[in-house]
Motif scaffolding. Structure first.
Motif, mmCIF file in Angstrom:
data_model
loop_
_atom_site.group_PDB
_atom_site.id
_atom_site.type_symbol
_atom_site.label_atom_id
_atom_site.label_comp_id
_atom_site.label_asym_id
_atom_site.label_seq_id
_atom_site.Cartn_x
_atom_site.Cartn_y
_atom_site.Cartn_z
ATOM 1 N N ASP A 32 21.653 60.887 55.920
ATOM 2 C CA ASP A 32 21.830 61.911 56.700
ATOM 3 C C ASP A 32 23.154 62.504 56.383
ATOM 4 O O ASP A 32 23.041 63.705 56.806
ATOM 5 N N ALA A 33 24.284 61.757 55.950
ATOM 6 C CA ALA A 33 25.580 62.394 56.056
ATOM 7 C C ALA A 33 25.513 63.330 54.674
ATOM 8 O O ALA A 33 26.357 64.456 54.611
ATOM 9 N N LEU A 34 24.620 63.014 53.754
ATOM 10 C CA LEU A 34 24.759 63.967 52.563
ATOM 11 C C LEU A 34 23.551 65.214 52.512
ATOM 12 O O LEU A 34 23.610 65.785 51.779
ATOM 13 N N GLY A 35 23.032 65.207 53.889
ATOM 14 C CA GLY A 35 22.340 66.298 54.189
ATOM 15 C C GLY A 35 20.898 66.156 53.511
ATOM 16 O O GLY A 35 20.211 67.320 53.351
ATOM 17 N N TYR A 36 20.411 64.996 53.219
ATOM 18 C CA TYR A 36 18.992 64.791 52.685
ATOM 19 C C TYR A 36 17.964 65.333 53.762
ATOM 20 O O TYR A 36 18.153 64.844 54.909
ATOM 21 N N LYS A 37 17.104 65.827 53.485
ATOM 22 C CA LYS A 37 16.127 66.625 54.415
ATOM 23 C C LYS A 37 15.107 65.554 54.997
ATOM 24 O O LYS A 37 14.946 65.303 56.063
ATOM 25 N N LYS A 38 14.550 64.787 54.135
ATOM 26 C CA LYS A 38 13.661 63.547 54.351
ATOM 27 C C LYS A 38 14.571 62.539 54.865
ATOM 28 O O LYS A 38 15.598 62.573 54.918
#
Length: 66
Positions: A32-38
């Protein structure tokens, strides 16, 4: 296991968990912190598997949370 400290990375809370005298961050929170969409867990698992040879056994851990 309760968080010992909460860090913030780009407006995302990362709970540091204490386990065996080390501090750990859960995979989904990293994703989530790295911005992964899935879902973070799926993305981090794929990233880890693609680069598993770069990690030592002390850098990762599977922990069953209640």
């Amino acid at each position: 296991m309760t968080p010992s400290v909460t860090l913030t990375f780009q407006n995302n809370a990362l709970d540091l968990l204490e386990f065996d005298n080390d501090q750990w961050i859960r995979g989904p929170q990293i994703g989530d912190a790295l911005g992964y969409k899935k879902e973070g867990r799926i993305a981090i698992d794929r990233l880890y598997k693609a680069n598993a040879d770069e990690f030592t056994e002390h850098m990762t851990r599977v922990i069953e949370l209640p």
